[in-house]
Scaffold this motif. Structure first.
Motif, mmCIF file in Angstrom:
data_model
loop_
_atom_site.group_PDB
_atom_site.id
_atom_site.type_symbol
_atom_site.label_atom_id
_atom_site.label_comp_id
_atom_site.label_asym_id
_atom_site.label_seq_id
_atom_site.Cartn_x
_atom_site.Cartn_y
_atom_site.Cartn_z
ATOM 1 N N PHE A 106 -6.551 4.106 5.603
ATOM 2 C CA PHE A 106 -7.007 4.184 6.996
ATOM 3 C C PHE A 106 -8.524 4.216 6.997
ATOM 4 O O PHE A 106 -9.123 5.056 6.327
ATOM 5 C CB PHE A 106 -6.533 5.483 7.660
ATOM 6 N N ASP A 107 -9.152 3.307 7.756
ATOM 7 C CA ASP A 107 -10.615 3.352 7.867
ATOM 8 C C ASP A 107 -11.003 3.790 9.280
ATOM 9 O O ASP A 107 -11.020 2.984 10.209
ATOM 10 C CB ASP A 107 -11.236 1.996 7.539
ATOM 11 N N GLU A 108 -11.292 5.050 9.432
ATOM 12 C CA GLU A 108 -11.668 5.621 10.727
ATOM 13 C C GLU A 108 -10.724 5.195 11.852
ATOM 14 O O GLU A 108 -11.163 4.590 12.839
ATOM 15 C CB GLU A 108 -13.113 5.250 11.054
ATOM 16 N N PRO A 109 -9.453 5.530 11.690
ATOM 17 C CA PRO A 109 -8.450 5.014 12.628
ATOM 18 C C PRO A 109 -8.592 5.520 14.050
ATOM 19 O O PRO A 109 -8.011 4.940 14.963
ATOM 20 C CB PRO A 109 -7.130 5.514 12.017
ATOM 21 N N LYS A 136 -17.981 4.316 2.003
ATOM 22 C CA LYS A 136 -16.574 4.676 2.205
ATOM 23 C C LYS A 136 -15.727 3.440 2.528
ATOM 24 O O LYS A 136 -14.690 3.212 1.915
ATOM 25 C CB LYS A 136 -16.448 5.710 3.341
ATOM 26 N N SER A 137 -16.196 2.656 3.503
ATOM 27 C CA SER A 137 -15.433 1.456 3.871
ATOM 28 C C SER A 137 -15.424 0.450 2.729
ATOM 29 O O SER A 137 -14.401 -0.188 2.466
ATOM 30 C CB SER A 137 -16.037 0.792 5.108
ATOM 31 N N SER A 138 -16.554 0.313 2.051
ATOM 32 C CA SER A 138 -16.610 -0.643 0.936
ATOM 33 C C SER A 138 -15.588 -0.267 -0.132
ATOM 34 O O SER A 138 -14.894 -1.137 -0.675
ATOM 35 C CB SER A 138 -18.012 -0.676 0.323
HETATM 36 MG MG LIG Z 1 -17.238 2.645 7.263
#
Ligand SMILES: [Mg+2]
Ligand SMILES: Nc1ncnc2c1ncn2[C@@H]1O[C@H](COP(=O)(O)OP(=O)(O)OP(=O)(O)O)[C@@H](O)[C@H]1O
Length: 254
Positions: free
Chosen positions: A173-176, A42-44
């Motif tokens: 947004f990455d796990e804000p 997901k982050s990638s």
């Molecule tokens: Mg991640």
């Protein structure tokens, strides 16, 4: 016309492909949540959209324009000059788990830096806009504070305000809310919900299933570098016939 389109975008680290060739597009005003287990990519995927991670293959199309970049032999971005890279990033705002505010700058200076340096606004205009945005989220009185003086929830709301001040086409947004104390999660989700209602185009990687369910137009479920399920919140959250989803949801409740 989609705001953002990914065409066969993939990422490989060494011999490990962490994002398989992925196609995706998002329309103006759409809110897409990305969910899935740890290590799903997901982050990638999000970091590639912002070119924080260089795609191994594929194309990013923003506002109907293919984003062109090249790598030198050391695998650094070259074709985009530094300025053009920052301009691109201003169109694709990013909000991180750990806020990433400049600790030695005041709230106001954090927000106006990008608009002045990248968007070439005058200091006066940037300040006026920043103050208007801060007032809207009830943080105007904090404008001269340093991030360290604020709560985590306030810092994250400043970080979101900083991204908004660039007038982005899409916000990532990455796990804000993942690094916030539970009692501070609500104020950040509330700000994001308001943004969504106001028509901001958003891609949100989140573990907040209630947000994904109530605020998104569409939910992507990723596993092992692939989008393996995609649909409206109803379709994803009420799916009973997809064993991967069922397993994922029951792992959350366990
Ligand atoms: Mg991640
Ligand atoms: N710089 C890197 N070098 C090598 N492998 C990496 C790198 N960054 C990520 N990975 C690997 O890529 C895979 C996907 O990681 P990623 O961070 O995108 O997952 P994620 O879905 O965001 O997980 P989480 O929910 O834990 O944040 C993982 O196996 C991770 O170890």
């Amino acid at each position: 016309m989609p705001v953002l389109e990914l065409v066969n975008l993939s990422k490989t680290f060494g011999t490990k492909t962490v994002v398989q060739p992925t196609n995706f597009s998002i329309q103006k005003g759409e809110v897409v949540s990305v969910i899935g287990p740890s290590g799903a990519g997901k982050s990638s995927l999000l970091r590639m959209i912002n070119l924080l991670e260089i795609p191994s293959s594929g194309q990013i199309i923003l506002d109907d324009k293919p984003v062109s970049y090249a790598l030198n032999r050391a695998h650094q971005l070259t074709f985009l000059s530094k300025f053009r890279l920052s301009k691109f990033r201003s169109k694709v705002g990013m909000v991180f788990q750990h806020f990433n505010l400049w600790e030695h700058k005041t709230v106001l200076d954090n927000i106006i830096e990008g608009p002045i340096k990248v968007n070439k606004k005058s200091k006066r205009e940037a300040t006026r806009h920043a103050e208007e945005l801060l007032a809207r989220v009830g943080l105007l009185e904090k404008k001269n504070d340093y991030p360290g003086m604020l709560s985590g929830g306030q810092q994250q709301r400043v970080a979101i305000t900083r991204a908004l001040a660039m007038e982005p086409s899409v916000l990532l947004f990455d796990e804000p809310t993942s690094s916030l104390d539970p009692e501070l999660v609500g104020e950040v989700l509330q700000m994001m919900t308001k943004l969504a209602e106001d028509g901001m185009t958003m891609i949100v990687v989140t573990h907040e299933m209630r947000f994904a369910r109530q605020v998104s137009d569409r939910v992507l479920y990723m596993e092992e570098g692939r989008i393996v399920a995609e649909g409206t919140p109803e379709v994803i959250f009420e799916s009973r016939d997809n064993p991967r989803l069922t397993r994922f949801f029951s792992s959350l409740h366990g």
